[in-house]
Scaffold this motif. Structure first.
Motif: not given
Length: 244
Positions: A127-138, A140-145
């Protein structure tokens, strides 16, 4: 298809030791997770896989299915993979032991991937969920795909990918660590050593990619509520009280 849910349950947690045995409104966290999986009606069978005698006894005394694993596993996937060959399931879904509130809609979407995969192209679904803010994007505890045009994972990273100088988040997604595996793929994973990228990023899904496994990503709009801290536990207790 026969769908089995396996719940890896490690007693020792660096951030919140013994969290799976903490009281959550009259029942332990692991008991609530197990019961939620059973009550979802999505699975042919549900079992806990643990390295802890305490957790083993907790589930066994309730009449639940539980297996004792070895203690040298690096990840929860490695823990359940130890028993992949001992079940006759077609699909095995990894449910986190510290996430007692099952998102049925998301799990149904993972199961549907395999039901509709006529040519058995998909090895793993997640599963994946959209990122909509700079804090979550940067963070490192949030794994991006990032995915290809068919929705298959191309890479996972703790780094902000795809990099956007202007912080445009149209293609930015956070990975949610719920996996559905074909049984034979999970059995194969049990034999694979950790890869270099996995060790660098501390992400087990990179082992899957580096070994050529096809990971189908499904977008969801909700995130499971995990218990990683005492504060999370208190929030979960409040949530249950308000739900009653």
């Amino acid at each position: 298809m026969k769908i089995t849910a396996m719940i890896p349950a490690r007693y020792d947690s660096q951030r919140f030791p013994g969290k799976l045995m903490k009281d959550l409104a009259g029942k332990t966290v692991i008991s609530r997770t197990y019961e939620e999986a059973i009550n979802s009606g999505l699975f042919t069978e549900v079992m806990v896989v643990t390295d802890s005698q305490i957790i083993f006894d907790e589930i066994k005394n309730q009449g639940g299915q539980v297996w004792m694993s070895t203690q040298d596993h690096q990840t929860g996937t490695d823990r359940i993979a130890e028993f992949a060959s001992q079940t006759d399931a077609d699909i095995i879904i990894n449910i986190q032991g510290d996430e007692p509130f099952i998102n049925q809609k998301a799990l149904q979407s993972l199961i549907a991937v395999f039901e509709n995969d006529t040519y058995e192209v998909v090895d793993i679904a997640s599963l994946m969920i959209k990122i909509d803010n700079k804090e979550d994007f940067l963070n490192p505890n949030n794994v991006k795909v990032v995915t290809d045009t068919d929705g298959f994972a191309m890479y996972f990273s703790r780094a902000p990918i795809p990099y956007s100088r202007d912080y445009v988040f149209e293609k930015a997604y956070k990975h949610i660590g719920v996996y559905a595996f074909r049984k034979e793929i999970l059995a194969e994973i049990a034999q694979l050593p950790q890869t270099d990228l996995e060790q660098i990023e501390k992400l087990e899904n990179l082992r899957f990619l580096q070994n050529g496994m096809m990971i189908k990503m499904i977008e969801t709009d909700t995130v499971n509520f995990g218990i990683d801290t005492e504060e999370d536990l208190q929030k979960a207790i409040t949530y249950l009280k308000n739900k009653q």
